[in-house]
Design an enzyme around this catalytic site. Structure first.
Site, PDB file in Angstrom:
ATOM      1  N   ARG A   1       0.951  -1.289  -0.029  1.00 59.39           N
ATOM      2  CA  ARG A   1      -0.102   0.052  -0.050  1.00 59.39           C
ATOM      3  C   ARG A   1       1.223   1.320  -0.086  1.00 59.39           C
ATOM      4  O   ARG A   1       1.912   1.477   0.746  1.00 59.39           O
ATOM      5  CB  ARG A   1      -0.958   0.043   1.202  1.00 59.39           C
ATOM      6  CG  ARG A   1      -2.024  -1.077   1.449  1.00 59.39           C
ATOM      7  CD  ARG A   1      -2.811  -1.077   0.216  1.00 59.39           C
ATOM      8  NE  ARG A   1      -3.773   0.164   0.278  1.00 59.39           N
ATOM      9  CZ  ARG A   1      -4.902  -0.012   0.901  1.00 59.39           C
ATOM     10  NH1 ARG A   1      -5.244  -0.897   1.675  1.00 59.39           N
ATOM     11  NH2 ARG A   1      -5.805   1.159   1.055  1.00 59.39           N
TER      12      ARG A   1
ATOM     13  N   ASP B   1       4.742  -0.327  -6.859  1.00 57.43           N
ATOM     14  CA  ASP B   1       3.454  -0.484  -7.510  1.00 57.43           C
ATOM     15  C   ASP B   1       2.356   0.238  -7.115  1.00 57.43           C
ATOM     16  O   ASP B   1       1.213   0.109  -7.660  1.00 57.43           O
ATOM     17  CB  ASP B   1       3.072  -2.202  -7.780  1.00 57.43           C
ATOM     18  CG  ASP B   1       2.016  -2.431  -8.373  1.00 57.43           C
ATOM     19  OD1 ASP B   1       2.094  -2.114  -9.602  1.00 57.43           O
ATOM     20  OD2 ASP B   1       1.180  -3.261  -8.011  1.00 57.43           O
TER      21      ASP B   1
ATOM     22  N   GLU C   1      -3.233   7.569  -4.897  1.00 53.62           N
ATOM     23  CA  GLU C   1      -3.544   7.154  -6.133  1.00 53.62           C
ATOM     24  C   GLU C   1      -5.050   6.941  -6.812  1.00 53.62           C
ATOM     25  O   GLU C   1      -4.776   6.732  -7.866  1.00 53.62           O
ATOM     26  CB  GLU C   1      -2.830   5.697  -6.276  1.00 53.62           C
ATOM     27  CG  GLU C   1      -3.618   4.434  -5.628  1.00 53.62           C
ATOM     28  CD  GLU C   1      -2.982   3.144  -5.689  1.00 53.62           C
ATOM     29  OE1 GLU C   1      -3.728   2.141  -5.963  1.00 53.62           O
ATOM     30  OE2 GLU C   1      -1.800   3.229  -5.243  1.00 53.62           O
TER      31      GLU C   1
ATOM     32  N   HIS D   1      -0.284  -0.105  -9.957  1.00 57.59           N
ATOM     33  CA  HIS D   1      -0.984  -0.859  -9.207  1.00 57.59           C
ATOM     34  C   HIS D   1      -1.527  -2.079  -9.867  1.00 57.59           C
ATOM     35  O   HIS D   1      -2.688  -2.386 -10.065  1.00 57.59           O
ATOM     36  CB  HIS D   1      -2.111  -0.089  -8.457  1.00 57.59           C
ATOM     37  CG  HIS D   1      -2.585  -0.940  -7.091  1.00 57.59           C
ATOM     38  ND1 HIS D   1      -3.263  -0.134  -6.137  1.00 57.59           N
ATOM     39  CD2 HIS D   1      -2.485  -2.212  -6.860  1.00 57.59           C
ATOM     40  CE1 HIS D   1      -3.372  -0.999  -5.052  1.00 57.59           C
ATOM     41  NE2 HIS D   1      -2.998  -2.388  -5.509  1.00 57.59           N
TER      42      HIS D   1
END
Length: 336
Positions: A243, A267, A272, A304
């Site tokens: 996260r 990632d 986001e 992500h």
């Protein structure tokens, strides 16, 4: 497989085209009289009338459910909520429980995310980003592209849950030294894979590369901050597929600028939502930290997608729908 559950109406929101095949398979396996429908739209105050009498709903994180939204859902008869994700910070679980609404998350095999984490490690160590940039302008020089070999490094794994353990299993084949931190050490696993459990400070100070696999909660929010980075080795490589909020972005920027951080691969990113998983080609993005970090040659940001494999997508759709059914039957293993 058919389940012995009460007949009910389920509505799946945010269903993507790549999830349709799994949805159709799961829908066909529901008990007779149990109805399930879907929509590509998010569940919001504007779309709440599309519930169509559903007692159970399945969402993802683009449908945040705060206390007020949960009240509205309760008034319309919703009693079961499943999120097709491991994270559930977009749902006010305490308010849901107060209203008598059951909530569950989903899981999926850990290997897709674990493979992605190892891929990011190798990309960062072998300076993939500047190498790819140079090819676009026919620059095939070697200067500045010398990498490091994973087998020669000490790797610190923060969190040895399902994904952290899968990462360690993969790393075991590279021959690197593996350190691990977890509030609940798994001694049998550590012995089997040659892992040494240490406290956080020792992991920070003794690791050439640190990969983060802890859940996001109050105690872990910003766990990788200025103080933690100061304890790390100069030139440390950081990897995060968990996260974004686990890392203090300002501290990361300072670490990269000062070259305390040798490479960073993430990632996920704080704030986001509304950017990742959406086509924003012609938009002005309001996330200065993301834009600033992205321009460094030693920083890799992916959107992500560590979870995004055929197996994991199929698993999340099945467990999302099945989670509603299982909660109604009183036997859901992932109920929160």
């Amino acid at each position: 497989m058919r389940w012995e559950v009460p007949v009910m109406n389920i509505k799946v929101f945010e269903l993507r085209d790549d999830e349709l095949k799994a949805f159709e398979r799961v829908a066909a396996s529901l008990p007779e009289g149990c109805e399930v429908s879907w929509s590509p739209a998010c569940l919001t105050r504007e779309t709440i009338d599309s519930l169509d009498g559903a007692e159970g709903i399945v969402i993802v994180n683009k449908s945040p459910l705060d206390a007020e939204m949960l009240e509205l859902l309760h008034e319309r008869g919703v009693r079961y909520i499943a999120t097709r994700s491991i994270g559930y910070n977009h749902i006010d679980v305490a308010s849901a429980k107060r209203l008598g609404i059951h909530v569950c998350n989903t899981t999926y095999p850990p290997y897709g995310v674990a493979e992605f984490a190892v891929m990011l490690m190798l990309m960062a160590l072998r300076k993939y980003k500047p190498a790819m940039w140079r090819q676009q302008v026919n620059d095939y020089s070697l200067a500045g592209l010398q990498g490091r070999e994973l087998r020669t490094l000490s790797v610190g794994v923060m969190g040895t849950g399902r994904i952290g353990r899968a990462v360690i299993e993969y790393l075991s084949g590279f021959g690197c030294k593996i350190l691990a931190y977890d509030p609940y050490p798994n001694a049998e696993f550590a012995e089997r894979h040659g892992v040494t459990y240490v406290d956080l400070d020792e992991l920070y100070g003794a690791s050439d590369l640190i990969t983060v696999h802890v859940p996001l909660m109050d105690a872990t929010r910003g766990i990788i901050g200025a103080d933690a980075i100061a304890k790390m080795r100069d030139g440390v490589v950081l990897v995060n597929v968990s996260r974004g909020e686990l890392m203090d972005t300002d501290a990361l920027i300072e670490g990269v600028e000062s070259e305390k951080i040798g490479a960073l691969a993430m990632d996920v990113f704080a704030e986001e939502d509304g950017i990742y998983h959406v086509n924003r080609t012609h938009d002005i993005l309001v996330n200065r930290n993301m834009a600033y970090l992205r321009q460094f040659p030693n920083v890799i940001l992916t959107q992500h997608i560590a979870f995004y494999t055929d197996i994991d997508v199929d698993s999340m759709v099945e467990q999302g729908v099945r989670g509603v059914v299982d909660m109604a039957a009183g036997e859901c293993a992932t109920e929160l």
